[in-house]
Structures are given as C-alpha cells and as structure tokens.
Design an enzyme around this catalytic site. Structure first.
Site, short mmCIF file in Angstrom:
data_model
loop_
_atom_site.label_atom_id
_atom_site.label_comp_id
_atom_site.label_asym_id
_atom_site.label_seq_id
_atom_site.Cartn_x
_atom_site.Cartn_y
_atom_site.Cartn_z
N THR A 125 -1.41 -3.97 -10.33
CA THR A 125 -0.30 -3.99 -11.29
C THR A 125 -0.75 -4.46 -12.67
O THR A 125 -1.72 -5.21 -12.79
CB THR A 125 0.80 -4.93 -10.76
OG1 THR A 125 1.74 -5.17 -11.79
CG2 THR A 125 0.24 -6.28 -10.30
N ASP A 126 0.01 -4.06 -13.67
CA ASP A 126 -0.26 -4.53 -15.04
C ASP A 126 -0.09 -6.05 -15.16
O ASP A 126 -0.63 -6.67 -16.07
CB ASP A 126 0.64 -3.82 -16.06
CG ASP A 126 2.13 -3.94 -15.79
OD1 ASP A 126 2.53 -4.61 -14.82
OD2 ASP A 126 2.91 -3.35 -16.59
N GLU A 127 0.68 -6.64 -14.23
CA GLU A 127 0.97 -8.08 -14.36
C GLU A 127 -0.27 -8.95 -14.25
O GLU A 127 -0.24 -10.11 -14.66
CB GLU A 127 1.99 -8.52 -13.30
CG GLU A 127 3.27 -7.73 -13.39
CD GLU A 127 4.50 -8.48 -12.94
OE1 GLU A 127 4.42 -9.70 -12.72
OE2 GLU A 127 5.54 -7.83 -12.81
N TYR A 151 3.13 -14.33 -8.00
CA TYR A 151 2.94 -12.93 -7.57
C TYR A 151 1.72 -12.33 -8.27
O TYR A 151 0.82 -11.78 -7.62
CB TYR A 151 4.19 -12.10 -7.89
CG TYR A 151 3.93 -10.61 -7.92
CD1 TYR A 151 3.68 -9.89 -6.74
CD2 TYR A 151 3.93 -9.90 -9.13
CE1 TYR A 151 3.42 -8.53 -6.78
CE2 TYR A 151 3.67 -8.53 -9.17
CZ TYR A 151 3.41 -7.85 -7.98
OH TYR A 151 3.15 -6.50 -8.03
N LYS A 155 -1.92 -10.95 -6.77
CA LYS A 155 -2.43 -9.58 -6.96
C LYS A 155 -3.80 -9.62 -7.67
O LYS A 155 -4.70 -8.84 -7.34
CB LYS A 155 -1.44 -8.74 -7.77
CG LYS A 155 -0.13 -8.43 -7.07
CD LYS A 155 -0.25 -7.53 -5.85
CE LYS A 155 -0.65 -6.11 -6.19
NZ LYS A 155 -0.64 -5.25 -4.97
P1 NAD Z 1 7.97 -2.93 -2.08
O1 NAD Z 1 8.28 -4.38 -2.05
O2 NAD Z 1 9.09 -1.95 -2.31
O3 NAD Z 1 7.26 -2.48 -0.71
C1 NAD Z 1 6.28 -3.25 -0.10
C2 NAD Z 1 6.09 -2.71 1.32
O4 NAD Z 1 5.04 -3.46 1.95
C3 NAD Z 1 7.32 -2.86 2.21
O5 NAD Z 1 7.56 -1.66 2.93
C4 NAD Z 1 6.95 -3.99 3.18
O6 NAD Z 1 7.58 -3.90 4.45
C5 NAD Z 1 5.44 -3.82 3.26
N1 NAD Z 1 4.74 -5.05 3.65
C6 NAD Z 1 4.91 -6.29 3.12
N2 NAD Z 1 4.10 -7.17 3.74
C7 NAD Z 1 3.39 -6.47 4.65
C8 NAD Z 1 2.36 -6.80 5.59
N3 NAD Z 1 1.92 -8.06 5.71
N4 NAD Z 1 1.85 -5.83 6.35
C9 NAD Z 1 2.29 -4.54 6.25
N5 NAD Z 1 3.26 -4.16 5.40
C10 NAD Z 1 3.80 -5.11 4.61
O7 NAD Z 1 6.85 -2.75 -3.17
P2 NAD Z 1 6.60 -1.55 -4.19
O8 NAD Z 1 7.42 -1.76 -5.40
O9 NAD Z 1 6.67 -0.28 -3.46
O10 NAD Z 1 5.09 -1.86 -4.60
C11 NAD Z 1 4.01 -1.29 -3.85
C12 NAD Z 1 2.71 -1.77 -4.44
O11 NAD Z 1 2.63 -1.38 -5.82
C13 NAD Z 1 2.55 -3.29 -4.44
O12 NAD Z 1 1.23 -3.60 -4.11
C14 NAD Z 1 2.88 -3.71 -5.87
O13 NAD Z 1 2.16 -4.87 -6.20
C15 NAD Z 1 2.38 -2.51 -6.64
N6 NAD Z 1 3.07 -2.25 -7.92
C16 NAD Z 1 4.43 -2.18 -7.99
C17 NAD Z 1 5.04 -1.87 -9.20
C18 NAD Z 1 6.54 -1.76 -9.33
O14 NAD Z 1 7.04 -1.60 -10.44
N7 NAD Z 1 7.31 -1.81 -8.25
C19 NAD Z 1 4.26 -1.66 -10.35
C20 NAD Z 1 2.86 -1.74 -10.24
C21 NAD Z 1 2.29 -2.02 -9.02
O1 TDX Z 2 18.27 -9.61 -12.63
C1 TDX Z 2 17.31 -9.42 -13.41
N1 TDX Z 2 17.47 -9.64 -14.76
C2 TDX Z 2 16.47 -9.48 -15.66
O2 TDX Z 2 16.67 -9.69 -16.87
C3 TDX Z 2 16.02 -8.98 -12.95
C4 TDX Z 2 15.77 -8.74 -11.48
C5 TDX Z 2 15.02 -8.81 -13.89
N2 TDX Z 2 15.22 -9.07 -15.19
C6 TDX Z 2 14.12 -8.88 -16.14
C7 TDX Z 2 12.82 -9.58 -15.78
C8 TDX Z 2 11.76 -8.64 -16.33
O3 TDX Z 2 11.53 -8.93 -17.70
O4 TDX Z 2 13.80 -7.48 -16.12
C9 TDX Z 2 12.38 -7.26 -16.21
C10 TDX Z 2 11.92 -6.50 -14.98
O5 TDX Z 2 12.06 -7.36 -13.87
P1 TDX Z 2 11.65 -6.90 -12.38
O6 TDX Z 2 12.38 -5.64 -12.05
O7 TDX Z 2 11.80 -8.07 -11.49
O8 TDX Z 2 10.13 -6.48 -12.59
P2 TDX Z 2 8.85 -7.29 -13.13
O9 TDX Z 2 9.01 -8.74 -12.99
O10 TDX Z 2 8.54 -6.75 -14.51
O11 TDX Z 2 7.74 -6.79 -12.09
C11 TDX Z 2 7.70 -5.40 -11.69
O12 TDX Z 2 6.68 -4.71 -12.35
C12 TDX Z 2 5.35 -4.96 -11.98
C13 TDX Z 2 7.54 -5.28 -10.17
O13 TDX Z 2 8.53 -6.02 -9.52
C14 TDX Z 2 6.17 -5.71 -9.74
O14 TDX Z 2 6.01 -5.50 -8.34
C15 TDX Z 2 5.14 -4.92 -10.48
O15 TDX Z 2 3.87 -5.39 -10.18
#
Ligand code: NAD
Ligand code: TDX
Length: 347
Positions: A125-127, A151, A155
C-alpha cells in the site's frame, strides 16, 4: 496458470479473482481466506459460472500446515492479498495486524521457498511511505518507508521481509504499492462505501478532523489489471507503485456522494480526528506505465458513478453486512453449493 490467491474473499482479492476468471480461460485459482469479518463469500457469486476453476479453502495464512499443503499443489504464483486492512481498527488493537500482515507473510514466504514457488506477489500500500505535505511531489518507489499507523507499520514490515527473502534466498518476489481503492464489493467501513450507505439511509456522515486530508483514488478494477501486469511481467525484487492520479480532499468526496444521491449537506458531521492521521497520499506510477505499459482505464467520475449505482442496486449485499447475516453464508452453503472440492485441504 495456477494461482494461490490469499484473502480472495475481501474487496480487492475478490475483484482480482473475478478479473482473472473473466480475462483468461486457462487460469485456475485456489483462494485461501480465513473469512474474518472482512471476508465475504458472497463476493464470489460471480465466479460460480467458472466452476472448479476457482476453489475456496477456508484457512489462515499463518497456519503453516494449511499453507504447505496448498503449496504442495505447486501453484505458479502466490498473490498475497490477505491482511487486516482498516487503519482505525489497527489503532484500537493491532494484534491481528501483526499476526496476519507480518507473521502470515513470513509463513507464506517460508513455504514458497520450501516448495520453490516461481513467483510471490505481495500486495502492499501507499501508506508505507507515510504522509506528504501539500507541495511535495507524489511518492515514487525511491521514497523512504515511513509508516505512521500500526496498520501501515505492519504492511511496511511485511514489505521488508519480502524484500529480504529476495536478497537473502534469491526468491522471485514483486511488491505492489497502490493508492486508495474504491468500487464494488468494498466493505462499508471504508470512506466511500460508508458514506454512500449512510447517505442512502439518511444517517450522519462522520468526517474526521477538518475533512481536508487528501487521498489518491483508483478504481479497484484498474488496480487488478495493474497487479495482473506486475505478476506477469514485473522485474524480480522490484517494487511497483500503482495509482491513477486522482487526488481529492475527503470532504469533496463526501459532497460529491451527497450531490449524486440528492441528499442534503446537513448530513455531514465533523468528528474527532483519527490519531496520527496522514495528511496526504499521492502516487507516481510512471514506472508501471513505462515499463509494463499499464494505464488506468476508468476515470474517477465514471468509476464513482458506477460505484454509487452499484451500492444502490446491491442494497441486500450491504444490509446483510450491517446486520451480520453475511457471516452465516459460509455455514449455510458449506457442503451444499460449494461442494466437497471447496473443503479444507487434505494432505
Ligand atoms: P479486505 O479487508 O477487504 O480483505 C482482506 C481479506 O483477507 C478478507 O477476505 C479476510 O478474510 C482475509 N484475511 C484476513 N486475515 C487473514 C488470514 N490470517 N488468513 C487468510 N485470510 C485472511 O482488504 P482489501 O481492501 O481487499 O485489501 C487487500 C490487500 O490490498 C491488503 O493487503 C491491503 O493492505 C492492500 N491494499 C488495500 C487498499 C485499499 O484501498 N483497500 C489499497 C492498497 C493496498
Ligand atoms: O468515517 C470515516 N471518516 C473519514 O473522514 C472514515 C472511515 C474515513 N475517513 C477519512 C480517513 C482518511 O483520510 O477518509 C480517508 C480514507 O479513510 P479509509 O477509507 O479508512 O482509508 P485509508 O485510511 O486512507 O486507508 C485505505 O487506503 C490504503 C485502506 O483502508 C488501506 O487498506 C489501504 O492500504
């Protein structure tokens, strides 16, 4: 091609499996997912027509025996999506983040090494880069890692482990770092689906701090196409940033959603800020574009319109999450429609 996808019942993993099934007739996927609160088998209903090309296994990536058993089937690639992914939850308690994001990645890496799996793709992730000031250029792959939330730290730790297995053991690994995703099947705890589903119910929309934090948004299907490209053509040991240059203040996203749903701005409620809240993320994906020829296909406006429509049309999907009914899906269907092929691995 045979893939082991971990976390394939979550938001991005399920979109990735659907993308692979739709795009390639010769790809088979084993999907290892623990089904935590974030995992939802209902996300994979669109995969049903592809039959046994997708096989679901419920299990923990930190469970060595399960992982070894699946890798004995010799997949060509392991793509690791499995993670605890929500920043706010990591601030409340980060134990499960350490367990899955760090320990789980290590177990996968060790098993890949033992079974000589040709390629390991780590979905990061970018984070991990930390936070940008308003005037700074977007992150490149050369930026230092500087995570600010538990988190992000978990990562970043996983990324360093993956890198070390390449340097120490010569394993073929690639790491992708993507910006904030949005699109169908995103769990409604994240900003965009939370705001859409709250607005649809006339609930308040909680905006952290002053609402001026910036996130860089990408449609999940563009992310999946980028992972596909990196998985096939990425250089061993390299990191690839993924992003589509769509930076917006949170408050503007919230206003956009309200406008699109014809709801009043009086639903907005400014609440206490997230501790350690990163001010801005921005991704430079020039390397991915120039080396691998990837380009995003979905504009933010089209993607958001499609996403809002998807949540309107799939109210049952998110209402079942809100009530917790989705958690019964596995028990209800296990051994029925999923069949014996989707049970625990036997070895
Ligand atoms: P998500 O939380 O929607 O899904 C995570 C999945 O992993 C779930 O299905 C959960 O059951 C499974 N899981 C959790 N712990 C586990 C374990 N111990 N063993 C097997 N399965 C397990 O997450 P997402 O948003 O789909 O993100 C997927 C990946 O992409 C993550 O690694 C996250 O860090 C990365 N990512 C997410 C975003 C975003 O904006 N959502 C952005 C950049 C990177
Ligand atoms: O209720 C809310 N109110 C609010 O202002 C929530 C849930 C979020 N926010 C803000 C926090 C962040 O600045 O919105 C922005 C986005 O928040 P999230 O959806 O929680 O995402 P973020 O914290 O940016 O992280 C996401 O992007 C990178 C994903 O959850 C991560 O898994 C990924 O790695």
């Amino acid at each position: 091609m045979k893939l082991l996808v971990t976390g394939g019942c979550g938001f991005i993993g399920s979109n990735f499996i659907i993308h692979m099934m739709e795009s390639y007739p010769d790809v088979n996927v084993i999907n290892l997912d623990l089904l935590t609160y974030a995992g939802n088998l209902e996300n994979l209903q669109d995969v049903a027509p592809y039959g046994s090309r997708h096989r679901f296994v419920r299990g923990d990536i930190s469970d060595k025996e399960t992982v070894r058993c699946l890798l004995a089937e010799k997949p060509d690639v392991v793509v690791n999506f499995a993670a605890e992914s929500h920043v706010d939850r990591s601030i409340m308690d980060c134990c499960s983040f350490i367990h899955t994001n760090i320990r789980g990645t290590q177990v996968l890496l060790d098993a890949c090494r033992e079974y000589k799996i040709p390629r390991f793709v780590q979905i990061s992730t970018d984070e991990v880069y930390g936070s940008l000031h308003a005037e700074e250029p977007p992150f490149t792959e050369d930026n230092q890692i500087c995570p600010n939330s538990p988190y992000a730290a978990s990562k970043a730790s996983a990324d360093l482990l993956v890198r070390s297995y390449h340097k120490t053991y010569g394993m073929d690994v690639v790491i992708t770092r993507c910006s904030n995703n949005y699109g169908p099947l995103q769990f409604p705890e994240k900003l965009i689906p939370l705001m859409i589903t709250n607005a649809l119910q006339d609930f308040e929309l909680p905006v952290y701090g002053d609402g001026r934090n910036v996130r860089d948004w990408i449609h999940v299907r563009d992310h999946c196409r980028a992972i596909d490209a990196v998985m096939r053509k990425g250089r061993p040991g390299d990191v690839y940033n993924i992003g589509s240059e769509a930076e917006f203040h949170n408050i503007d996203i919230v206003r956009y959603i309200l406008c699109r749903l014809d709801k009043p701005e009086s639903l907005i409620r400014y609440v206490e800020d997230r501790p350690g809240h990163d001010r801005r993320y921005g991704m430079n994906a020039a390397k991915l574009r120039s080396e691998l020829g990837w380009t995003p296909l979905i504009s933010f406006e089209d993607g958001m319109n499609q996403t809002v429509s998807w949540y309107i049309e799939h109210e049952m999907w998110w209402q079942r999450i809100r009530t917790g009914e989705y958690l019964n899906y596995y028990e209800d269907w296990y051994g029925k429609s999923l069949g014996a092929a989707n049970s625990k691995p036997k070895c």
